[in-house]
Design a protein around this motif. Structure first.
Motif, mmCIF file in Angstrom:
data_model
loop_
_atom_site.group_PDB
_atom_site.id
_atom_site.type_symbol
_atom_site.label_atom_id
_atom_site.label_comp_id
_atom_site.label_asym_id
_atom_site.label_seq_id
_atom_site.Cartn_x
_atom_site.Cartn_y
_atom_site.Cartn_z
ATOM 1 N N THR A 18 0.542 -1.260 -0.079
ATOM 2 C CA THR A 18 0.105 0.167 -0.741
ATOM 3 C C THR A 18 0.549 1.301 0.278
ATOM 4 O OG1 THR A 18 -1.558 -0.890 0.957
ATOM 5 C CG2 THR A 18 -2.450 0.869 0.820
ATOM 6 N N VAL A 19 1.668 1.530 0.439
ATOM 7 C CA VAL A 19 3.220 2.234 0.750
ATOM 8 C C VAL A 19 3.499 2.831 -0.437
ATOM 9 C CG1 VAL A 19 4.921 3.193 1.440
ATOM 10 C CG2 VAL A 19 3.796 2.555 3.336
ATOM 11 N N LEU A 20 3.649 1.303 -1.687
ATOM 12 C CA LEU A 20 4.790 1.594 -2.641
ATOM 13 C C LEU A 20 3.408 2.349 -3.835
ATOM 14 C CD1 LEU A 20 6.257 0.958 -5.081
ATOM 15 C CD2 LEU A 20 4.936 -1.582 -5.054
ATOM 16 N N PHE A 21 2.078 1.960 -3.678
ATOM 17 C CA PHE A 21 1.421 2.311 -4.534
ATOM 18 C C PHE A 21 1.140 3.924 -4.229
ATOM 19 C CE2 PHE A 21 -2.706 3.587 -5.362
ATOM 20 C CZ PHE A 21 -3.039 3.337 -6.772
ATOM 21 N N ILE A 22 1.269 4.541 -2.985
ATOM 22 C CA ILE A 22 0.457 5.946 -2.523
ATOM 23 C C ILE A 22 2.111 6.309 -2.818
ATOM 24 C CG2 ILE A 22 0.212 6.563 -0.416
ATOM 25 C CD1 ILE A 22 -0.903 5.561 0.654
ATOM 26 N N VAL A 23 2.582 6.418 -2.924
ATOM 27 C CA VAL A 23 4.124 7.441 -2.869
ATOM 28 C C VAL A 23 4.607 7.191 -5.080
ATOM 29 C CG1 VAL A 23 5.120 7.200 -0.416
ATOM 30 C CG2 VAL A 23 6.075 5.447 -2.348
ATOM 31 N N ALA A 24 3.828 5.795 -5.018
ATOM 32 C CA ALA A 24 4.511 5.629 -6.858
ATOM 33 C C ALA A 24 3.697 6.484 -7.695
ATOM 34 C CB ALA A 24 4.488 4.347 -6.961
ATOM 35 N N THR A 25 2.501 7.348 -6.823
ATOM 36 C CA THR A 25 1.312 7.464 -7.249
ATOM 37 C C THR A 25 2.236 9.009 -7.633
ATOM 38 O OG1 THR A 25 -0.681 6.106 -6.557
ATOM 39 C CG2 THR A 25 -1.117 8.569 -7.133
ATOM 40 N N ALA A 26 1.871 9.676 -5.916
ATOM 41 C CA ALA A 26 2.998 10.953 -6.408
ATOM 42 C C ALA A 26 4.520 10.987 -6.862
ATOM 43 C CB ALA A 26 2.963 11.383 -4.484
ATOM 44 N N MET A 27 4.854 10.461 -7.007
ATOM 45 C CA MET A 27 6.165 9.981 -8.483
ATOM 46 C C MET A 27 5.401 10.599 -9.214
ATOM 47 S SD MET A 27 9.168 10.078 -8.041
ATOM 48 C CE MET A 27 9.685 11.313 -9.223
ATOM 49 N N MET A 28 4.578 9.440 -9.662
ATOM 50 C CA MET A 28 4.056 9.070 -11.351
ATOM 51 C C MET A 28 3.609 10.660 -11.518
ATOM 52 S SD MET A 28 1.378 6.859 -12.512
ATOM 53 C CE MET A 28 -0.238 7.465 -11.107
ATOM 54 N N MET A 29 2.919 11.321 -10.583
ATOM 55 C CA MET A 29 2.161 13.055 -11.204
ATOM 56 C C MET A 29 3.570 13.949 -11.302
ATOM 57 S SD MET A 29 -0.822 12.175 -11.420
ATOM 58 C CE MET A 29 -1.862 10.828 -10.333
ATOM 59 N N GLY A 30 4.958 13.612 -10.604
ATOM 60 C CA GLY A 30 5.658 14.351 -10.654
ATOM 61 C C GLY A 30 6.185 13.976 -11.929
ATOM 62 N N TYR A 31 6.424 12.789 -12.871
ATOM 63 C CA TYR A 31 6.666 12.434 -13.744
ATOM 64 C C TYR A 31 6.015 13.044 -15.149
ATOM 65 C CZ TYR A 31 11.153 8.920 -12.912
ATOM 66 O OH TYR A 31 11.981 9.243 -12.449
ATOM 67 N N PHE A 179 5.068 5.505 -16.828
ATOM 68 C CA PHE A 179 3.448 5.471 -16.946
ATOM 69 C C PHE A 179 3.485 7.270 -17.328
ATOM 70 C CE2 PHE A 179 -0.285 5.876 -16.578
ATOM 71 C CZ PHE A 179 -1.311 5.454 -17.489
ATOM 72 N N GLY A 180 3.642 7.891 -15.991
ATOM 73 C CA GLY A 180 3.535 10.020 -16.410
ATOM 74 C C GLY A 180 4.286 9.908 -17.849
ATOM 75 N N THR A 181 5.410 9.923 -17.871
ATOM 76 C CA THR A 181 5.895 10.772 -18.538
ATOM 77 C C THR A 181 5.299 10.204 -20.648
ATOM 78 O OG1 THR A 181 7.944 10.206 -17.482
ATOM 79 C CG2 THR A 181 8.308 10.630 -20.557
ATOM 80 N N ALA A 182 4.965 8.718 -20.495
ATOM 81 C CA ALA A 182 4.356 8.375 -21.355
ATOM 82 C C ALA A 182 3.018 8.918 -21.384
ATOM 83 C CB ALA A 182 4.378 6.707 -21.128
ATOM 84 N N ALA A 183 2.274 8.912 -20.749
ATOM 85 C CA ALA A 183 1.395 9.362 -20.803
ATOM 86 C C ALA A 183 1.528 10.848 -21.062
ATOM 87 C CB ALA A 183 0.151 9.881 -19.517
ATOM 88 N N SER A 294 6.332 8.279 -26.775
ATOM 89 C CA SER A 294 6.401 7.937 -25.515
ATOM 90 C C SER A 294 6.943 6.133 -25.671
ATOM 91 C CB SER A 294 4.257 7.769 -25.084
ATOM 92 O OG SER A 294 4.050 6.756 -26.206
ATOM 93 N N ILE A 295 6.870 5.688 -26.813
ATOM 94 C CA ILE A 295 7.155 3.913 -26.564
ATOM 95 C C ILE A 295 8.454 3.515 -25.770
ATOM 96 C CG2 ILE A 295 8.295 2.428 -28.923
ATOM 97 C CD1 ILE A 295 7.086 3.495 -30.638
ATOM 98 N N ALA A 296 9.195 4.366 -25.399
ATOM 99 C CA ALA A 296 10.490 4.335 -24.494
ATOM 100 C C ALA A 296 9.815 4.000 -22.493
ATOM 101 C CB ALA A 296 10.951 5.102 -24.786
ATOM 102 N N PRO A 297 9.273 5.324 -22.774
ATOM 103 C CA PRO A 297 8.261 5.221 -21.006
ATOM 104 C C PRO A 297 7.566 4.188 -21.239
ATOM 105 C CG PRO A 297 7.883 7.266 -22.081
ATOM 106 C CD PRO A 297 9.483 6.364 -23.215
#
Length: 447
Positions: A18-31, A179-183, A294-297
């Protein structure tokens, strides 16, 4: 805190995932926000009468490198690691997410305000129109929060997953970030073309707020986990400034740092220029060029956790790093060839996605094998700090190279030799690991 208490926290699969999913979401938005402007280079360089801002390739190159300016020239990234080790994950992560929101607000103002670009500001002997200067300032502030978030999430992963699926956890976190970068690369240009140039930044702001709220949820959860053990975790209290010199004397630390400088300088800046590369060299439709980039990310989303799992179970971390760097080298030299077939471009981006997955999936779990947890935040920050020199300087060289050589041959050779340097450093890392016995080739899961 005793090892037994630490293990009780780590041994809860529900808690750590659960910790992984939450903090990774914050990182994803930054990317996502970090690359939201990358597909807009062509639009930014259009005249204002056509909906653009009239930037030049050099202006865009300066802006692309601005995300590292405060981190590098004002040493903020270095101090971010000290803040993390002294103040803790919760405080530092909240501060980082807030800085990303602030920087993006400034960048949005620069794009939407009717600034008089006939006036130029001088910075580092470079003359910049106000829109470029203001957008660069916003990106620089965002960059502080972006990099601070990265080291915070990395330390959170080490704290929760040491002795367990550390590389897989870091791989999944990287996959969500990619995924954030690719999006961003996929949807930014279509949104800008169908609405306004500033519309992607509004989307970016909304996502950053989501990331901030997600991290606040983590803070609440982390406090409850502390209270469930009837103690406050004080793993940061043991850090002393003298611990910095212990890290600096470690040859493994310097090899990992140098590899990061070269490897990420050959990837992150390339992605910022790749959309226009697809349009100008390979004749890709501007609305589809971002998808090509976006193929790479996108490819890393599945492969990074896969390679992380391989490292956790079978080891051979440095071997994976070497292979990834060599693949990246081959890709950039391939882009430098006088071939204009879009199918070749797709194939090269697929190979790049594999190399982009291999190296980071194995590299970041290597750091806690050579650095103690109490000064891990400072170690990560010093790695990212030095890495930012490359991310700040390379885009400027590439922007100017593209002005003098629009065929992209020169810029791709710059990226190619940078990646080759990373491969040589990785081979050296393997030799030093054999001598020092860091255990970088050993599996992460303790039986």
């Amino acid at each position: 805190m005793s090892e037994a208490l630490r293990q009780r926290l780590n041994d809860s699969p529900v808690a750590r995932w659960t910790v992984l999913f939450i903090v990774a979401t914050a990182m994803m938005m930054g990317y996502f926000v970090n690359d939201i402007m990358s597909p807009l280079e062509t639009l930014l360089e259009m005249p204002r009468s056509q909906g653009g801002l009239g930037w030049t390739p050099s202006d865009y190159g300066f802006f692309s490198g601005a995300g590292s300016f405060i981190n590098v020239f004002l040493l903020m990234l270095f101090f971010s690691g000290i803040i993390l080790d002294k103040m803790g994950i919760r405080f530092t992560g909240t501060l980082a997410c807030s800085l990303m929101v602030l920087g993006t607000l400034i960048k949005y103002y620069a794009i939407t305000a009717d600034l008089d670009d006939t006036i130029h500001y001088s910075l580092f002997a470079i003359h910049l129109p106000p829109s470029v200067a203001m957008a660069s300032l916003g990106f620089a502030i965002f960059g502080v929060g972006y990099e601070m978030t990265g080291i915070t999430v990395s330390k959170a992963m080490v704290r929760w997953f040491t002795g367990h699926e550390l590389a897989l956890a870091m791989g999944l976190q990287l996959a969500m970030a990619r995924f954030g970068t690719a999006a961003a690369l996929s949807i930014s240009a279509p949104i800008a073309r169908h609405f306004t140039l500033s519309a992607p930044l509004l989307v970016a702001l909304a996502f950053l707020i989501i990331g901030l709220l997600a991290f606040l949820v983590f803070c609440v959860m982390d406090r409850r986990l502390d209270k469930s053990e009837e103690l406050r975790i004080k793993s940061y209290d043991d850090f002393h400034f003298s611990d910095i010199f212990v890290t600096l004397r470690n040859p493994g630390f310097w090899l990992i740092t140098l590899f990061c400088v070269l490897f990420y300088s050959a990837v992150s800046p390339f992605l910022k220029f790749s959309t226009k590369l697809m349009v100008m060299k390979y004749g890709v439709d501007p609305d589809l060029a971002g998808f090509f980039s976006s193929i790479a990310p996108f490819g890393t989303i599945l492969m990074t956790p896969l390679f992380g799992f391989v490292y956790d179970k079978y080891g051979k971390g440095v071997t994976l790093v070497i292979i990834g760097a060599l693949m990246l080298t081959a890709v950039h030299f391939g882009f430098s060839l006088p071939i204009h077939n879009s199918t070749v471009a797709i194939a090269l981006m697929v190979v790049l996605s594999i190399g982009y997955s291999l190296a980071p999936a194995a590299l970041w779990p290597c750091v806690p094998k050579i650095i103690p947890l109490k000064c891990l935040g400072t170690a990560y920050s010093m790695i990212f700090f030095i890495q930012n020199f490359g991310r700040a300087i390379i885009p400027m060289f590439v922007g100017r190279a593209n002005e003098t050589d629009p065929s992209y041959t020169t810029s791709m050779l710059i990226f190619g030799f940078t990646a080759l340097g990373a491969a040589i450093v990785a081979i050296t890392m393997l030799l030093v690991d054999r001598k020092k016995g860091y255990g970088l080739q050993l599996p992460n899961i303790k039986k």
